[in-house]
Design a protein around this motif. Sequence first.
Motif, PDB file in Angstrom:
ATOM      1  N   UNK A  96      30.083  26.198  36.737  1.00 45.59           N
ATOM      2  CA  UNK A  96      29.763  27.362  37.565  1.00 45.59           C
ATOM      3  C   UNK A  96      30.822  28.304  37.880  1.00 45.59           C
ATOM      4  N   UNK A 152      36.675  26.835  45.089  1.00 45.00           N
ATOM      5  CA  UNK A 152      35.335  26.677  44.722  1.00 45.00           C
ATOM      6  C   UNK A 152      34.685  25.308  44.478  1.00 45.00           C
ATOM      7  N   UNK A 153      35.609  24.724  43.738  1.00 42.49           N
ATOM      8  CA  UNK A 153      35.308  23.417  43.179  1.00 42.49           C
ATOM      9  C   UNK A 153      35.527  22.177  44.078  1.00 42.49           C
ATOM     10  N   UNK A 155      27.117  29.996  44.905  1.00 36.79           N
ATOM     11  CA  UNK A 155      26.296  29.546  44.005  1.00 36.79           C
ATOM     12  C   UNK A 155      26.969  28.331  43.319  1.00 36.79           C
ATOM     13  N   UNK A 156      27.941  28.174  43.206  1.00 34.12           N
ATOM     14  CA  UNK A 156      28.712  27.107  42.391  1.00 34.12           C
ATOM     15  C   UNK A 156      28.513  25.835  43.368  1.00 34.12           C
ATOM     16  N   UNK A 172      39.214  28.965  41.689  1.00 33.74           N
ATOM     17  CA  UNK A 172      38.621  27.787  41.336  1.00 33.74           C
ATOM     18  C   UNK A 172      38.853  26.883  42.586  1.00 33.74           C
ATOM     19  N   UNK A 205      31.124  39.664  46.436  1.00 30.90           N
ATOM     20  CA  UNK A 205      31.056  38.839  45.027  1.00 30.90           C
ATOM     21  C   UNK A 205      31.766  37.637  45.127  1.00 30.90           C
ATOM     22  N   UNK A 255      33.067  44.975  48.338  1.00 32.54           N
ATOM     23  CA  UNK A 255      32.319  44.324  47.184  1.00 32.54           C
ATOM     24  C   UNK A 255      33.115  43.135  46.636  1.00 32.54           C
ATOM     25  N   UNK A 314      43.530  44.233  42.685  1.00 30.58           N
ATOM     26  CA  UNK A 314      43.145  44.514  41.361  1.00 30.58           C
ATOM     27  C   UNK A 314      42.386  45.672  41.176  1.00 30.58           C
ATOM     28  N   UNK A 315      42.253  46.580  42.377  1.00 33.51           N
ATOM     29  CA  UNK A 315      41.720  47.843  41.992  1.00 33.51           C
ATOM     30  C   UNK A 315      40.130  48.063  42.070  1.00 33.51           C
ATOM     31  N   UNK A 316      39.584  46.635  42.647  1.00 34.29           N
ATOM     32  CA  UNK A 316      37.891  46.739  42.711  1.00 34.29           C
ATOM     33  C   UNK A 316      37.927  47.023  44.296  1.00 34.29           C
ATOM     34  N   UNK A 376      38.098  52.836  34.860  1.00 37.15           N
ATOM     35  CA  UNK A 376      38.881  53.640  35.873  1.00 37.15           C
ATOM     36  C   UNK A 376      40.047  54.313  35.489  1.00 37.15           C
ATOM     37  N   UNK A 407      30.069  33.825  44.508  1.00 30.90           N
ATOM     38  CA  UNK A 407      30.436  32.816  43.322  1.00 30.90           C
ATOM     39  C   UNK A 407      30.557  31.400  43.901  1.00 30.90           C
ATOM     40  N   UNK A 445      24.668  24.789  43.688  1.00 30.99           N
ATOM     41  CA  UNK A 445      24.467  23.945  42.432  1.00 30.99           C
ATOM     42  C   UNK A 445      24.724  22.557  42.600  1.00 30.99           C
ATOM     43  N   UNK A 482      32.541  22.816  46.688  1.00 31.25           N
ATOM     44  CA  UNK A 482      31.346  22.365  45.991  1.00 31.25           C
ATOM     45  C   UNK A 482      31.235  20.993  45.583  1.00 31.25           C
TER      46      UNK A 482
END
Lengths: 232, 232
Positions: free
Chosen positions: B61, A29-30, A218-219, A26, A211, A207, A201-203, B80, A215, A222, A33
């Motif tokens: 958002x 992003x905030x 996009x925030x 946050x 991602x 990617x 976190x294992x992602x 997973x 995010x 907008x 933005x």
Amino acid sequence: MPQTPHIERHFTASEVVRDIVIGMADGLTVPFALAAGLTGAIQATGIIVTAGLAEIAAGSIAMGLGGYMAAKSDAEHYAKEREREKKEVAEIPHEEMLEVAEVFQQYGLTESETWPIVQALKRQPKNWIDFMMRFELGLEKPEPQRAIKSAITIAGAYTAGGLIPLSPYIVLPTASAALLVSVALTLIALLIFGFVKGRFTGTRPIRSALQTALIGSVAAGAAFAIARLIGG
Amino acid sequence: MPQTPHIERHFTASEVVRDIVIGMADGLTVPFALAAGLTGAIQATGIIVTAGLAEIAAGSIAMGLGGYMAAKSDAEHYAKEREREKKEVAEIPHEEMLEVAEVFQQYGLTESETWPIVQALKRQPKNWIDFMMRFELGLEKPEPQRAIKSAITIAGAYTAGGLIPLSPYIVLPTASAALLVSVALTLIALLIFGFVKGRFTGTRPIRSALQTALIGSVAAGAAFAIARLIGG
């Protein structure tokens, strides 16, 4: 059976990592933005810096205290449910014994197969209560001092994240020039943050990086569009 | 044993309530604090409304997408870990059997008492895997569609919360007059929100109302002070 013990390699993100992710996601992003959105409506960097720092103060404190309250509330909820479970084990042991059996029946075990467990727990009320807390109610015993640690971690991560997109507005004279640098800086920061977060976190890191950057974009997009629409 | 079944009365806040609380707690606090903070530095309500709406857009958002990603990430983590547990049950069943026994030994059960469970689970690999997921790793199977529901709920709650403190700045001509009404409206909203939240989460409602109002006030006060310091 092998002599070397099997060490569990499952990864569980620690609560500190989780708090840093909450605050920084946050924080990056905030304020970004907001500053980008105000650049659509205002040219004076002074007002944008003021708004940005006010937002970082408000956001970090609100999120930090929110984390504090959430951890406190979890701890209270645990204590309260434990009291109730303790009372039930003492007052209505038969029903509680059936509940132990029910937990196992979900996993296809018969009543006779679970009976030794039920009997053994019955002889050790403290363990029985702990068992019900975790296996019937799915509640984990909260770590002491969790609330204050959580508050400081979230607020610190939010502030650190928020100062990145705001820094060009502090340094550069015009808002439009600052916006370009802020977009570049923030995109880089979001990609790095997403990558590191993915590792923890294992992602898949690439990617996760894309991602997280999406995010933020996009925030910010907008907020920018809304501020343009209103502020002209 | 009584004939009427014992109905479990433990309260667990649903995930929707949790999402509303997450969104509204920040939505009521951050835009309020930002508008109050800017009132210290700017007199034009137009800029404050622009900044406030940009913040609500960005915040709702960012938080909504954050909730989406968190739920997606939980679901992926679960899938997973389940794959890994499935593989381990198939490839190193002896170690996994010892792990089942270890889970119970934490609760003071002996190996011979847990043996029937271990044997029964061994005959049903699917149930065994589910059992390990919940009882060894403490992971609950995530609800499908959780991510999108969570995103919409958090973003909606943030927007609804944020419009309350901002509305006086939209309606009234001067920022200082709007600030007074905004403080009053937001305090009332925080008290009501805290009270209702207390009812849902099992905290004493009056205490929850006062705590929630305090958090909002501290966050707003800090933002106000910072904006005054910078904006003059």
